[in-house]
Design a protein around this motif. Structure first.
Motif, PDB file in Angstrom:
ATOM      1  N   LEU A  26       0.823  -1.210   0.000  1.00  0.00           N
ATOM      2  CA  LEU A  26       0.000   0.000   0.000  1.00  0.00           C
ATOM      3  C   LEU A  26       0.855   1.257   0.000  1.00  0.00           C
ATOM      4  O   LEU A  26       0.383   2.342   0.299  1.00  0.00           O
ATOM      5  N   CYS A 105     -14.601  -1.118  -4.221  1.00  0.00           N
ATOM      6  CA  CYS A 105     -15.219  -1.219  -2.903  1.00  0.00           C
ATOM      7  C   CYS A 105     -14.680  -0.218  -1.878  1.00  0.00           C
ATOM      8  O   CYS A 105     -15.021  -0.283  -0.708  1.00  0.00           O
ATOM      9  N   HIS A 106     -13.804   0.676  -2.283  1.00  0.00           N
ATOM     10  CA  HIS A 106     -13.187   1.599  -1.332  1.00  0.00           C
ATOM     11  C   HIS A 106     -12.695   2.822  -2.095  1.00  0.00           C
ATOM     12  O   HIS A 106     -12.659   2.804  -3.324  1.00  0.00           O
ATOM     13  N   GLU A 108      -9.381   5.203  -2.862  1.00  0.00           N
ATOM     14  CA  GLU A 108      -7.934   5.268  -2.705  1.00  0.00           C
ATOM     15  C   GLU A 108      -7.510   6.725  -2.691  1.00  0.00           C
ATOM     16  O   GLU A 108      -8.200   7.584  -3.235  1.00  0.00           O
ATOM     17  N   ASN A 134     -19.087   0.218   3.343  1.00  0.00           N
ATOM     18  CA  ASN A 134     -18.323  -1.038   3.423  1.00  0.00           C
ATOM     19  C   ASN A 134     -17.464  -0.936   4.680  1.00  0.00           C
ATOM     20  O   ASN A 134     -16.720   0.027   4.843  1.00  0.00           O
ATOM     21  N   LEU A 135     -17.574  -1.914   5.560  1.00  0.00           N
ATOM     22  CA  LEU A 135     -16.802  -1.837   6.812  1.00  0.00           C
ATOM     23  C   LEU A 135     -15.440  -2.519   6.715  1.00  0.00           C
ATOM     24  O   LEU A 135     -14.669  -2.515   7.665  1.00  0.00           O
ATOM     25  N   MET A 136     -15.152  -3.133   5.551  1.00  0.00           N
ATOM     26  CA  MET A 136     -13.897  -3.874   5.431  1.00  0.00           C
ATOM     27  C   MET A 136     -12.826  -3.063   4.705  1.00  0.00           C
ATOM     28  O   MET A 136     -11.896  -2.566   5.310  1.00  0.00           O
ATOM     29  N   CYS A 137     -12.976  -2.987   3.398  1.00  0.00           N
ATOM     30  CA  CYS A 137     -11.885  -2.495   2.558  1.00  0.00           C
ATOM     31  C   CYS A 137     -11.456  -1.055   2.858  1.00  0.00           C
ATOM     32  O   CYS A 137     -10.254  -0.785   2.909  1.00  0.00           O
ATOM     33  N   SER A 139     -11.049   0.456   5.403  1.00  0.00           N
ATOM     34  CA  SER A 139     -10.226   0.593   6.609  1.00  0.00           C
ATOM     35  C   SER A 139      -8.736   0.516   6.312  1.00  0.00           C
ATOM     36  O   SER A 139      -7.921   1.001   7.082  1.00  0.00           O
ATOM     37  N   SER A 140      -8.352  -0.070   5.191  1.00  0.00           N
ATOM     38  CA  SER A 140      -6.930  -0.225   4.881  1.00  0.00           C
ATOM     39  C   SER A 140      -6.338   0.969   4.138  1.00  0.00           C
ATOM     40  O   SER A 140      -5.137   1.035   3.950  1.00  0.00           O
ATOM     41  N   PHE A 141      -7.188   1.904   3.699  1.00  0.00           N
ATOM     42  CA  PHE A 141      -6.703   2.974   2.831  1.00  0.00           C
ATOM     43  C   PHE A 141      -6.701   4.326   3.529  1.00  0.00           C
ATOM     44  O   PHE A 141      -7.748   4.909   3.787  1.00  0.00           O
ATOM     45  N   PRO A 165     -12.799  -5.503  13.004  1.00  0.00           N
ATOM     46  CA  PRO A 165     -11.930  -4.835  13.966  1.00  0.00           C
ATOM     47  C   PRO A 165     -11.089  -3.697  13.386  1.00  0.00           C
ATOM     48  O   PRO A 165     -10.925  -2.670  14.028  1.00  0.00           O
ATOM     49  N   LYS A 166     -10.593  -3.881  12.169  1.00  0.00           N
ATOM     50  CA  LYS A 166      -9.682  -2.863  11.630  1.00  0.00           C
ATOM     51  C   LYS A 166     -10.363  -1.506  11.539  1.00  0.00           C
ATOM     52  O   LYS A 166      -9.765  -0.473  11.847  1.00  0.00           O
ATOM     53  N   LEU A 169     -10.608  -0.100  15.025  1.00  0.00           N
ATOM     54  CA  LEU A 169      -9.256   0.196  15.530  1.00  0.00           C
ATOM     55  C   LEU A 169      -8.742   1.517  15.000  1.00  0.00           C
ATOM     56  O   LEU A 169      -8.001   2.229  15.664  1.00  0.00           O
ATOM     57  N   THR A 170      -9.112   1.822  13.759  1.00  0.00           N
ATOM     58  CA  THR A 170      -8.538   2.995  13.108  1.00  0.00           C
ATOM     59  C   THR A 170      -9.484   4.193  13.147  1.00  0.00           C
ATOM     60  O   THR A 170      -9.209   5.214  12.525  1.00  0.00           O
TER      61      THR A 170
END
Ligand SMILES: Nc1nc2c(ncn2[C@@H]2O[C@H](COP(=O)(O)OP(=O)(O)OP(=O)(O)O)[C@@H](O)[C@H]2O)c(=O)[nH]1
Ligand SMILES: [Mg+2]
Ligand SMILES: [Zn+2]
Lengths: 237, 120
Positions: A26, A105-106, A108, A134-137, A139-141, A165-166, A169-170
């Motif tokens: 990433l 889905c997210h 960037e 979306n509660l998943m993807c 969170s990583s960006f 959780p991610k 957490l963030t």
């Protein structure tokens, strides 16, 4: 092609060379996010996340009403398809721009960097980014935001934070939305708060209903406090 | 859900880092923390779809190493997080000092030797 080398010196078939590395997948996203942070250093940037339909756009519309005359807000809103959410916000008099992710889905950071060139941010105090539902993807960006706020509506069940959780957490703030529906649902504010704090003991929690105007003062207060904190930090630099 | 994106990124990162030999990549090792929201099986499927489009990578292997989430508490204890409960095993304090589980990176790449190409 190296034709001068004698054949005998060549390494036999099947040989490999191995590189031990640490290449973050990433990195490009994080790099652009940092650029956005530098570019928007005088604006409070809030990344608003949730499942589909938890009430992000409705909250943005309400927030626009409540901030009128106090602060100027702008919104970048992302959806996989259609510009419906931006249209809704513009109808409420909010400076909004739609990002269509084309099924992704997210959001960037690159999409945000392009969007902030297209939206007029002159005089804007707070920029909201309404993420894809979306509660998943998402969170990583990292999008270069100052804070991440996650909505969880009473219709979703109170066991979601530990399932995703991610995201929790963030996030710095969890907004329990659609509080007006609480009487009709087996949803416990205490349980969802405990679940979220099991993942992130520092998370702030507020309860709101955009429909019935519940708890929105505290939300507005939260925004104003964070904006002041950011301005003060800038002044000390 | 963005596994294809990650696979594309994987190849882009390798190309960026090893421009002179990225086409000869034969094995890619990924480290993936459980908190990265990436499902190894979906990633493997995305990889298969990717190499169908880029047959030069048909023989390239993808090896995924998943890492559990570990937190490190002020009390000194390290806890493997179970059921996403971020609480220290020893002192029962909440803790979000994550020392493992957020990884999403390439940690090893193998390249076929160039000479094998020269022969043909
Ligand atoms: N009862 C109740 N309904 C609400 C509230 N806030 C929003 N809704 C309704 O919930 C539905 C979804 O709201 P949106 O604001 O579109 O949700 P969203 O999170 O922006 O949805 P996506 O962008 O599609 O992910 C709409 O029908 C809203 O009217 C609330 O406080 N109470
Ligand atoms: Mg919306
Ligand atoms: Zn401890």
């Amino acid at each position: 092609m190296n034709t001068t080398k004698p054949k005998s010196s060549r390494i036999t078939a099947g040989s490999v060379d191995t590189e031990h590395v640490s290449l973050n997948l990433l990195r490009a996203n994080d790099f652009v996010a940092q650029k956005i942070r530098e570019q928007l250093k005088d604006i409070l940037v809030i990344n608003v996340c949730s499942s589909p339909g938890s009430g992000k756009t409705t909250l943005m519309q309400k927030t626009g009403e409540l901030l009128k005359g106090k602060l100027k807000m702008s919104v970048l809103v992302a959806d996989p398809e259609t510009d419906r959410d931006a249209v809704r916000m513009k109808e409420s008099g909010i400076n909004a721009l739609q990002i269509v992710t084309g099924g992704i889905c997210h959001i960037e950071s690159q999409m945000i960097l392009q969007a902030i060139d297209l939206i007029d941010l002159e005089g804007t105090d707070v920029l909201f980014i309404e993420n894809v539902g979306n509660l998943m993807c998402p969170s990583s960006f990292d999008l270069g935001e100052d804070y991440r706020v996650t909505l969880i509506s009473t219709t979703e069940g109170d066991d979601k934070p530990r399932k995703y959780p991610k995201m929790f957490l963030t996030s710095e703030l969890m907004l329990i939305s659609k509080l007006d529906l609480l009487p009709y649902l087996p949803f416990s504010v205490e349980a969802v708060t405990e679940d979220a704090r099991t993942v992130n003991p520092d998370i702030d929690v507020l309860e709101i209903s955009s429909l019935k105007d519940t708890g929105l003062d505290a939300w507005i207060q939260w925004i104003q406090t964070k904006l002041e904190e950011k301005k003060n930090k800038n002044n000390y630099k | 859900m963005h596994e294809i994106f990650l696979i594309r990124n994987t190849f882009e990162r390798i190309e960026e880092e090893f421009p002179e030999k990225f086409e000869r990549v034969s094995e890619i090792h990924l480290k993936i923390g459980l908190l990265s929201n990436v499902q190894p099986i979906l990633l493997t499927n995305a990889f298969k779809a990717f190499v169908m489009e880029f047959p030069q990578y048909y023989n390239t292997k993808l090896i995924i190493d998943t890492l559990p989430v570990i937190i490190s508490c002020k009390c000194g204890a390290k806890t493997k997080v179970k059921m996403n409960r971020f609480v220290c095993e020893r002192c029962k304090d909440p803790c979000r000092n994550i020392i493992q589980g957020e990884e999403l990176f390439i940690n090893e790449i193998k390249f076929k030797n160039k000479n094998e190409y020269d022969e043909t």
